[in-house]
Design a protein around this motif. Structure first.
Motif, PDB file in Angstrom:
ATOM      1  N   GLU A 265      10.272   8.323   5.338  1.00  0.00           N
ATOM      2  CA  GLU A 265       9.598   9.597   5.092  1.00  0.00           C
ATOM      3  C   GLU A 265       9.520  10.380   6.384  1.00  0.00           C
ATOM      4  O   GLU A 265       9.136   9.839   7.426  1.00  0.00           O
ATOM      5  CB  GLU A 265       8.191   9.370   4.532  1.00  0.00           C
ATOM      6  N   ASP A 266       9.885  11.656   6.336  1.00  0.00           N
ATOM      7  CA  ASP A 266       9.735  12.537   7.491  1.00  0.00           C
ATOM      8  C   ASP A 266       9.544  13.965   6.992  1.00  0.00           C
ATOM      9  O   ASP A 266       9.352  14.190   5.791  1.00  0.00           O
ATOM     10  CB  ASP A 266      10.931  12.429   8.447  1.00  0.00           C
TER      11      ASP A 266
ATOM     12  N   SER B 251      10.501  17.408   0.642  1.00  0.00           N
ATOM     13  CA  SER B 251       9.062  17.104   0.703  1.00  0.00           C
ATOM     14  C   SER B 251       8.276  17.755  -0.429  1.00  0.00           C
ATOM     15  O   SER B 251       7.248  17.228  -0.867  1.00  0.00           O
ATOM     16  CB  SER B 251       8.493  17.550   2.058  1.00  0.00           C
ATOM     17  N   GLN B 252       8.753  18.893  -0.943  1.00  0.00           N
ATOM     18  CA  GLN B 252       8.036  19.582  -2.011  1.00  0.00           C
ATOM     19  C   GLN B 252       8.092  18.810  -3.331  1.00  0.00           C
ATOM     20  O   GLN B 252       7.130  18.781  -4.091  1.00  0.00           O
ATOM     21  CB  GLN B 252       8.613  20.987  -2.198  1.00  0.00           C
TER      22      GLN B 252
ATOM     23  N   THR C 158      11.568  12.564   1.512  1.00  0.00           N
ATOM     24  CA  THR C 158      11.399  11.121   1.327  1.00  0.00           C
ATOM     25  C   THR C 158      12.724  10.515   0.867  1.00  0.00           C
ATOM     26  O   THR C 158      13.363  11.030  -0.050  1.00  0.00           O
ATOM     27  CB  THR C 158      10.313  10.826   0.284  1.00  0.00           C
ATOM     28  N   THR C 159      13.100   9.412   1.513  1.00  0.00           N
ATOM     29  CA  THR C 159      14.330   8.711   1.148  1.00  0.00           C
ATOM     30  C   THR C 159      13.979   7.521   0.268  1.00  0.00           C
ATOM     31  O   THR C 159      13.150   6.677   0.644  1.00  0.00           O
ATOM     32  CB  THR C 159      15.096   8.235   2.394  1.00  0.00           C
ATOM     33  N   PHE C 160      14.602   7.462  -0.897  1.00  0.00           N
ATOM     34  CA  PHE C 160      14.338   6.413  -1.877  1.00  0.00           C
ATOM     35  C   PHE C 160      15.562   5.513  -2.050  1.00  0.00           C
ATOM     36  O   PHE C 160      16.695   5.927  -1.768  1.00  0.00           O
ATOM     37  CB  PHE C 160      14.006   7.023  -3.247  1.00  0.00           C
TER      38      PHE C 160
END
Length: 336
Positions: free
Chosen positions: A279-280, A259-260, A284-286
């Motif tokens: 996103e959690d 997240s950072q 983030t998953t890309f």
């Protein structure tokens, strides 16, 4: 001659006529003058239509090119400037225009020592003189390194692509023991991550040659050039960097960024295909769809512990192996 250059010659000719205080010009006279001016530049008959000159006068009157020329018709047939001191070459610019032009000059000045842009030196100097540019420091800095090995070849490569010349290049790859002479048909110069490459056609395939591995270059006048009408956007559309495989298909690469650091990847995507799939609180998953190549791995490894590859399995294993080796290097340092 290009249509843009034709138009500039016509505007210049019309300007000369309209500011002439000693001769009256009808529309037909203006047409003749434009036709004659084009003939002088092209060396062949060039008839300018009535409609073309009428549109030119209309454009000069409008704000389209910033002229807003005060063109009037007097005695119902003759054309002139209502302001006898006016000329399209004396267009005034406001303070904001000067600031914008000055900033542009400061950016251009960063290239003037680069061999590829050496012909720009005189142009930049003229711009500085014409807008009274100051010696203020640049407030935009572009990443460049004129000391990179291979930059001395850019001029001949650029000219060869422009003039469609075949080249014989003495080339030694990092893996080769000896140099080889290869005959290539240059198509494009490509820069990636401060390194330059020549994209060329050779033996029925497209090749990528690093400029820093080139030792000597000479033009091959005997071989007919093959123009592949190269589409760079299409060719590099499925890769990160400059390494393209003719046989490999792009794959969905899925990775999570904590997240950072996720905002950095959101605002500067790895690839134009990048999208967010989750996103959690963990991050983030890309997903990107690209070929698996060296540059992709280097980009992922550059994110270190902030990025984890989830798929494909093959890429995940390669990254994990690289990180294990890197970790063992530091373990050895501790044992000493």
């Amino acid at each position: 001659m290009s249509s843009n250059k034709n138009a500039l010659i016509r505007y210049k000719t019309l300007d000369k006529c309209l500011k002439n205080k000693y001769k009256k010009y009808t529309l037909e006279d203006l047409i003749d003058e434009c036709s004659e001016a084009l003939f002088e530049f092209e060396g062949k008959e060039s008839f300018v239509s009535k409609r073309t000159v009428q549109l030119d006068l209309q454009n000069m009157r409008s704000e389209k090119f910033g002229y807003e020329a005060p063109i009037e018709v007097f005695e119902k047939k003759y054309y002139r400037y209502s302001d006898p001191e006016y000329s399209i070459h004396h267009i005034s610019v406001n303070e904001n225009d000067l600031k914008a032009m000055n900033n542009a000059v400061q950016i251009l000045k960063q290239f003037k020592d680069f061999s590829m842009f050496k012909d720009m030196n005189g142009v930049i100097q003229k711009l500085e003189d014409s807008i009274h540019s100051t010696n203020q420091k640049s407030i935009i800095h572009l990443d460049k390194n004129e000391q990179l090995k291979g930059l001395e070849h850019i001029d001949i490569l650029y000219e060869s692509i422009l003039n469609k010349k075949v080249l014989k290049i003495c080339y030694k790859s990092f893996k080769a023991r000896e140099s080889n002479i290869i005959t290539v048909h240059p198509q494009l110069l490509k820069e990636y991550n401060n390194r330059w490459f020549l994209i060329c056609w050779q033996k029925e395939a497209i090749y990528n040659l690093a400029l820093d591995r080139m030792e000597e270059i000479e033009i091959d006048e005997k071989t007919e050039y093959i123009d592949k009408d190269f589409d760079a956007d299409r060719y590099f559309g499925e890769v990160i960097g400059a390494t393209v495989s003719e046989t490999q298909r792009p794959q969905n690469v899925i990775f999570i960024v904590n997240s950072q650091h996720a905002p950095y990847v959101k605002t500067k995507p790895f690839h134009h295909s990048q999208e967010i799939i989750n996103e959690d609180e963990k991050g983030t998953t890309f997903k990107i769809c690209v070929q698996l190549n060296f540059e992709l791995e280097r980009m992922i490894l550059g994110m270190g512990e902030f990025l984890t590859v989830l798929a494909p399995r093959k890429l995940k294993k390669r990254i994990a192996k690289s990180l294990r080796i890197a970790n063992s290097n530091y373990q050895e340092d501790r044992d000493r």
